[in-house]
Design an enzyme around this catalytic site. Structure first.
Site, PDB file in Angstrom:
ATOM      1  N   GLU A 265      18.338   9.604  12.250  1.00  0.00           N
ATOM      2  CA  GLU A 265      19.403   8.618  12.444  1.00  0.00           C
ATOM      3  C   GLU A 265      18.772   7.300  12.873  1.00  0.00           C
ATOM      4  OE1 GLU A 265      22.452   9.445  15.416  1.00  0.00           O
ATOM      5  OE2 GLU A 265      23.659   7.853  14.499  1.00  0.00           O
ATOM      6  N   CYS A 466      26.400   9.189  14.594  1.00  0.00           N
ATOM      7  CA  CYS A 466      27.425   8.160  14.770  1.00  0.00           C
ATOM      8  C   CYS A 466      27.238   7.020  13.777  1.00  0.00           C
ATOM      9  CB  CYS A 466      27.392   7.652  16.203  1.00  0.00           C
ATOM     10  SG  CYS A 466      27.966   8.891  17.360  1.00  0.00           S
ATOM     11  N   ASN A 596      31.227  13.703  11.124  1.00  0.00           N
ATOM     12  CA  ASN A 596      30.226  13.874  12.177  1.00  0.00           C
ATOM     13  C   ASN A 596      30.941  14.053  13.504  1.00  0.00           C
ATOM     14  OD1 ASN A 596      27.565  13.646  13.535  1.00  0.00           O
ATOM     15  ND2 ASN A 596      28.520  11.812  14.388  1.00  0.00           N
ATOM     16  N   GLU A 597      30.977  15.264  13.974  1.00  0.00           N
ATOM     17  CA  GLU A 597      31.567  15.615  15.271  1.00  0.00           C
ATOM     18  C   GLU A 597      32.842  14.824  15.573  1.00  0.00           C
ATOM     19  OE1 GLU A 597      29.080  13.277  18.697  1.00  0.00           O
ATOM     20  OE2 GLU A 597      28.057  15.029  17.886  1.00  0.00           O
TER      21      GLU A 597
END
Ligand code: AHR
Length: 868
Positions: A265, A466, A596-597
């Site tokens: 990331e 994120c 994503n989560e």
């Protein structure tokens, strides 16, 4: 001293556990019912969530927890947001509990969540009910005749002030709002533990309170277990410990050979200034102040300055090379010799004799145009390298020149010195080492990429985390903005507080995967941005608003385009773009992460289903990986799993960052997973010690976990530690697996655990058993083994973690295996739990049917031997 502390902590733990267990005893004389008061703490300004206190007589009140919350507001950004103001709890005629609360005094929504028992709370929703107004102090009543809830609230926004109502049967669809004159409130004020709190009062069966208390006690007990640390007083062993490890090779199962991967990331300057080998910071003049409010100098001129002579340096946007890259430098040189200077990312590192590709886009309308002198210089004017471009053209054109460093330095800067006067426009000023990973143009930093390659990752998840779902809808990572000519890519703000040039884009990611021999695993947003988004570019902020449904077809199509870009024929629309970038063959994409989560809300589910259905219809071979929240438990985990099971997803992505104690005490986490449900990709995890270093303690917990995961690799198909990279001095998250500066690579202890697992993975799992001379649970749980076979090499690989403070003499019974050689290779990582410099050592060991091996204290060992 440390052991003394640990020992007293242990006694405390045992004490608390026995205290807790007395609370679990069944009482003989309990009431049928009691009062419960639901409130949020004024002192905590709603940050603590919903609290409960109970009373038999409404005179003396007993807090549960004392301040334990089963539901907290999950709305918008961390810090100032995520608050539950003025909650109202309401028991519906069907017995369910409905709760509404105020989010803030700004947004057009209130929050709702429901629970069957006050312990488990379902997904939260934030209906946008009051355009141009706000929703203060929402309240609920029930209209028994119409069988619907009536929600009322106040607004104090100019032009919208007053009291409003709307009705709903399900807290999903709401009737048009109506202005009303007044309303009744369910709220009362009570003194709880000396503080005046506002909330709602309910009469409930005693079993409701009993359940709340027991759930709170279990949570407290889990918290105690989570606090366990690896360091332990050797004196608690009392006698030496031995272990007999036996194998049942007939009990074997195939396991995933994709278990060990990486998650890249762009966090902690992992991309620009990190893995992406570009040496010029802000080469495109696209830095924008809102990307990094902490740095007053963060704008289009960041990292640039001018030197010597009379020169004006301005940023222009009137006629850029491309609309996606609208800012460029406009120099007005009054006297030749003045330079535009770039400081690089913490300076520019050069190696004597190495060649660097310099390039830029430049133009000048002046009649007398000159060349550009390019210099790499030191702080005191030393010239480390020098070259000249051809003459500056009239219109935007790319000029390139190769420049050779005369000296090794970590702190050079770039000078661009126009050999003319008048106006010169410049953009995309770039300096790349020719020695990139695998020699790729626009490539990756060779040493950093190599240390990653050394882990032998089987897959790469990218580009986030994120970063993939972004800070608000506008910041969702759009893959198509990151391909094609560099000057046409669309840079964007990075949610971690800096800038993404998009130079490391989807093409480069796919190519890196190929260079590593790893499966690509891109992650696209599920039509919703990060649940912690701070951006209020939607009627309500953050993840709670998704891409408008009228734009979702376009978004879904963009995801289908990505699959075509990766896998389509070179003649297809998107495959052609891949071929034009130099890769006519498909990248053979098999996995795609969607989400994503995220919060698993209705907003999420609607969009996720649309994306998943479209992929299934057009590309049924693609394995879509869903998301189940940011924790190993809780609403998003439960709801995410429920959705994934309902729609029969092949795999879900789990995330958890946990303390050593969690890893020590949750070793059966995956053993209890239902094998008929989706497979697991453990996409983000790490052991976090309080100091936030990845030391031996953290690394041993990660090794322990991976041993337990290997046993379950029939259901856990993939894992990746997170985050992977952290540039020293620029981290937003710690610990990271590999730290680096411009010239140094600093892998952590945890890196070596990942590397050992990557180098010694297998595809068949053999059941084994450990019998210890001392079977006390606190001792037994600290030794774990796994046996796998690598069928490609016919090697038996034995992994053993010993988290005890003493060495353990072990005998590994290999009598039912047929070793092919009489020596086994042994790799051991050991030291003090606090050790941050532990490194594996290699040795060999005599193979026998009763193999003797002394497990060092606090160690992780890998034994590898050939079998027939
Ligand atoms: O790994 C760092 C962050 O942790 C990721 O971006 C996010 O998915 C998680 O919260």
């Amino acid at each position: 001293m440390r052991f003394k502390k640990t020992f007293s902590r242990l006694l405390l733990v045992i004490g608390i556990i026995s205290y807790t267990s007395t609370q679990f005893t069944i009482r003989a004389n309990e009431p049928d019912s009691a009062y419960i008061f639901a409130y949020t703490s004024e002192a905590m300004k709603g940050g603590g969530g919903l609290f409960f206190a109970w009373s038999i007589d409404q005179a003396s009140w007993h807090q549960i927890g004392p301040e334990h919350s089963f539901v907290k507001s999950d709305y918008s950004a961390w810090g100032s947001e995520k608050r539950m103001y003025a909650p109202v709890l309401f028991q519906a005629p069907d017995g369910s509990w409905q709760c509404v609360w105020e989010l803030n005094d700004r947004d057009a929504a209130f929050a709702h969540a429901s629970s069957p028992d006050l312990v488990y709370w379902g997904p939260q929703s934030y209906p946008i009910i009051m355009p141009e107004g706000n929703c203060l102090k929402p309240d609920i009543t029930y209209d028994a005749g119409l069988k619907e809830y009536v929600v009322t609230w106040e607004s104090n926004k100019p032009g919208k002030s007053g009291v409003y109502r709307s009705t709903t049967k399900d807290f999903k669809a709401y009737s048009p709002i109506q202005k009303i004159n007044s309303r009744q409130s369910n709220k009362i004020e009570l003194l709880i533990d000396g503080a005046k709190e506002t909330g709602t009062l309910h009469r409930v069966a005693w079993s409701v309170i009993d359940k709340l208390q027991k759930a709170q006690q279990l949570a407290a007990y889990a918290g105690i277990l989570r606090n366990e640390r690896v360091a332990m007083d050797p004196a608690v062993m009392r006698t030496p410990v031995t272990a007999t490890i036996s194998l049942q090779p007939e009990k074997k199962k195939p396991i995933s050979d994709l278990l060990m991967g990486i998650f890249f990331e762009d966090i902690n300057y992992a991309a620009d200034g990190g893995l992406y080998a570009e040496l010029i910071q802000n080469r495109d003049f696209e830095y924008q102040p809102e990307e990094n409010r902490r740095d007053p100098e963060w704008d289009s001129k960041k990292a640039w300055s001018v030197k010597a002579g009379e020169i004006d340096f301005n940023i222009e946007t009137s006629s850029p090379i491309h609309e996606n890259n609208s800012h460029y430098a406009a120099l007005t040189i009054k006297q030749a010799g003045a330079a535009l200077v770039n400081e690089g990312f913490d300076g520019i590192a050069l190696k004597a004799g190495d060649k660097y590709d310099f390039s830029l886009f430049v133009r000048s309308q002046e009649a007398k145009r000159g060349k550009l002198l390019i210099r790499l210089t030191g702080k005191n004017g030393e010239v480390y390298a020098e070259a000249s471009t051809s003459t500056v053209p009239k219109e935007w054109k790319k000029l390139q020149v190769v420049i050779t460093a005369k000296q090794t330095t970590s702190d050079a800067r770039l000078e661009v010195i126009p050999q003319q006067t008048g106006r010169v426009d410049l953009d995309m000023i770039s300096l790349f080492p020719q020695k990139t990973f695998k020699g790729r143009k626009n490539g990756l930093r060779a040493d950093l990429a190599q240390v990653i390659a050394d882990m032998k990752p089987r897959f790469v998840r990218f580009p986030g985390g994120c970063v993939a779902h972004g800070n608000g809808i506008e910041n969702i990572y759009r893959w198509e903005n990151t391909i094609g000519n560099l000057e046409e890519r669309k840079p964007q703000s990075n949610l971690w507080g800096y800038h993404q040039s998009a130079g490391l884009g989807y093409f480069e990611y796919f190519q890196f995967c190929e260079d590593l021999g790893a499966e690509p695993l891109p992650v696209v947003a599920a039509g919703v941005p990060c649940q912690n988004s701070a951006k209020h570019n939607h009627p309500i902020g953050g993840q709670q608003g998704g891409i408008p449904m009228c734009e979702m077809d376009e978004y879904v199509q963009s995801i289908l385009n990505l699959i075509e870009y990766a896998n389509g024929d070179a003649k297809s629309e998107w495959g052609r773009k891949r071929a034009a970038a130099g890769h006519p063959k498909p990248f053979n994409l098999k996995y795609l992460g969607v989400g994503n989560e995220d919060l698993i809300t209705d907003v999420f589910e609607e969009r996720f289903r649309m994306i998943n259905d479209a992929i299934k219809a057009k590309y049924p071979e693609i394995i879509v990986i869903g998301t189940v929240g940011p924790f190993f438990e809780g609403t998003d985990y439960v709801e995410g799993w429920e959705l994934a099971s309902k729609i029969d997803l092949p795999m879900v992505d789990e995330h958890y960052y946990q303390s050593p104690g969690w890893f020590i005490n949750n070793q059966d986490y995956y053993d209890r997973y239902d094998r008929s449900k989706p497979q697991v990709y453990l996409g983000e995890y790490a052991a976090h010690v309080p100091s936030r270093y990845n030391n031996l303690e953290a690394a041993l917990c990660e090794a322990l976990h991976l041993i337990n995961v290997e046993r379950n690799a029939d259901i856990v198909a993939m894992t990746s530690y997170a985050p992977l990279l952290g540039k020293e001095g620029h981290t937003q998250w710690n610990p990271d697996l590999i730290y680096f500066t411009n010239t140094e690579i600093k892998p952590t202890v945890g890196y070596f655990v990942q590397k050992l697992f990557g180098e010694h993975s297998g595809n068949e799992y053999l059941t084994s058993q450990v019998k210890m001379s001392n079977n006390r649970p606190d001792i037994r749980k600290r030794v774990a083994t796994s046996f796998v076979i690598d069928q490609a090499t016919n090697d038996l690989i034995i992994k053993i973690a010993n988290l005890l403070p003493v060495s353990v003499a072990s005998t590994i019974d290999l009598s039912n295996m047929e070793p092919a050689e009489n020596q086994a290779a042994v790799y051991v990582l050991q030291g003090d739990p606090e050790d941050r410099d532990a490194r594996p050592t290699a040795s060999s060991l005599e193979v026998s049917s009763q193999l003797k091996y002394e497990l060092p204290a606090y160690s992780f060992s890998v034994i590898r031997l050939k079998i027939k």
